[in-house]
Design an enzyme around this catalytic site. Sequence first.
Site: not given
Lengths: 403, 403
Positions: A107, A136-137, A185, A240, A290
């Site tokens: 983003n 990855v999000d 997140r 998380e 990671y």
Amino acid sequence: MKNAIYAQSGGVTSVINASAYGVIKAALNAEEIDNIYVAINGINGVFNEELADMGKEDPEQIELLKFTPSSAFGSCRRKLKEESEFEEIFRIFDRYNIKYFFYNGGNDSMDTANKIHQYAQKIGYDIKVMGVPKTVDNDLPETDHTPGFGSIAKYLSVAILEGTLDVKSMAADSTKVFILETMGRHAGWVAASTALAKRHESDGPHIILLPEVPFNKEKFFEKVEKTIEKYGYCSIAASEGIKYADGTFVAARGYKDNFGNVQLGGIGSTLANLIRSELGIKTHYAVPDYLQRSGRHISSQVDVNEAIEVGAMAVKYALEGKSGYMVGIERLMNSPYMSTTKLIPLDNVANETKLVPPEFITEDGMFVNEKFIEYALPLIEGEYYPPYLNGIPLYARLKLNRI
Amino acid sequence: MKNAIYAQSGGVTSVINASAYGVIKAALNAEEIDNIYVAINGINGVFNEELADMGKEDPEQIELLKFTPSSAFGSCRRKLKEESEFEEIFRIFDRYNIKYFFYNGGNDSMDTANKIHQYAQKIGYDIKVMGVPKTVDNDLPETDHTPGFGSIAKYLSVAILEGTLDVKSMAADSTKVFILETMGRHAGWVAASTALAKRHESDGPHIILLPEVPFNKEKFFEKVEKTIEKYGYCSIAASEGIKYADGTFVAARGYKDNFGNVQLGGIGSTLANLIRSELGIKTHYAVPDYLQRSGRHISSQVDVNEAIEVGAMAVKYALEGKSGYMVGIERLMNSPYMSTTKLIPLDNVANETKLVPPEFITEDGMFVNEKFIEYALPLIEGEYYPPYLNGIPLYARLKLNRI
């Protein structure tokens, strides 16, 4: 002279270098591009004039980029704010005859690419700016999914599968709960993807905690206990970023130790301590950190191929005169899975976050449904193993001599 | 009737079922053995008479045991103490005509096997008792190494390789230290094995913290800072069991939060918080926990093959009349690597712990030397991938119907 710059930005993935491979190979093959440079450490490499000429790298090492995780060229977290920064960038672009700029990221990086595109238009500098997606999000809008997601989904599905077999082995007289702490997140795509490991009802994960759904401790405890009652053990994937209904992070609020002091930790240790102290059940937790986003040894073949494709297509679109776009992925069909690329205006992508929609989440809020599986399963298909030497993957080792 | 029981005990590995495969296949093929039963959840399965007949399992699923991590038959943590427990075991052995007993585990399990062997001799019960070694910790004496070690070594070597590439990517303007928390409460073999990932001086890991070497915070900080100065980042493998010179666990002593309260955590979070708070350096840490010992998707071929072999040889030795031994591994040569099996009296194995010897550790105590590499490198050789279905490994699914 018409030169190109490619750079990587933000958190890494196991396939971002596959996109680099796509860009570099296409640029090396393009007659319109004289030199393809890589900026070291993202946009900072432009400011510092740290540029490496890909035409001078060993072609064998370039081939290994397909198999190499993380940013082979270094990444950065820099956000552009000042007018003077853009002036500086374009002074340097002009000095090196940069007519193409490819920025590979999520983003924030698309926002950077967009601002560079807009500034070029403002000052009338002839350059094609293309965003190459990476995260990855999986939280970029308008694209069906993002390169990097399929591989973290595969890594974590395998992880929950193997971790669940472990806790199942130990449950009879020892540990009964296993928690896998995943990245994510704001968006829960990554945690949700662990559901792909579940072939039978008794298989893990049994509970998935998404940041999209407020965490309800009582309902969570109830489901943990019911699962143990039914199967003897319970396997949990926890994002998380999960929060209580009042918006505070569960990990930030923590748990109390034996002396009544509030302890802070990651979500894995926080939940494990809650379960231990309030339910009295022995619990293990894993924090891949990671490892989940750089785990190229278990990447998805579909993901690697698409990562290469969005890179190569960014060059093709730029050569066709397009600028100010991100290369998105459009799904054509599910079975057999097929996709193509499309152009998405950077304006529509920059700083937007795509969350897991309610129609993918089960009624109790602690799992995902068949619609999610249908969406995500094709993205982890196929194994694309790296070459090994002496038992260890052989990853690219570039010279990166500065021009 | 002459029947056999096989059971698994203690913490699991990614190849313990490969040993089960060796035992079961050899027993199914042996004319002298009428039935091969598996006791569910280790020795508890004997007490509870929870026995499954391997002759009634689908042969395809038995084949999949080679690829399936964790205890396919359940494990236990039970230690035998009372005379009455042995009386009970032998009543049940007698009831099911058990003439062979194969126990697959680590130090504690070999103690159990030894006591059963001794009790049989005492009461004159004709049974052959064989120990099949299994432990990721590699801490059993007299055997060159243990099945399970090669695969956790490969898992963690790949993990530190990929995790280091990640922190290297981010180091320019973000995280500079990566810590991998490994298993190993007493012996440091598992942490040491991450050294196998290092091909060049700049590669991770840069520091390995072993439980065999007292932790010296000042020397550790100094090496972290020097490494960052030299390469820009620092990658660390830390054994969960490291201690200060006074014998207290580093993780148990913890670190202080902003309010001066002592925080407890795993060694990864403890070191990360020490580095953050005292050196002011952004640090990430990973805790693979169960994933490292159940990570069959990245097991070593040498390890899988040896795990099968020790299982099959346990049956062969028992049929030859041997009893009261563990099947050990003897290294024949390093290049090409070759090994064979040997008999080790259970008396010599039970409850003994083999530590990493001083001659494998560098002078500063924070790494291992070429002698260790020479020892460990052959054990991670070769990839022996499981079959996949829909992007996920296809692991055994046994019926385990009780007899």
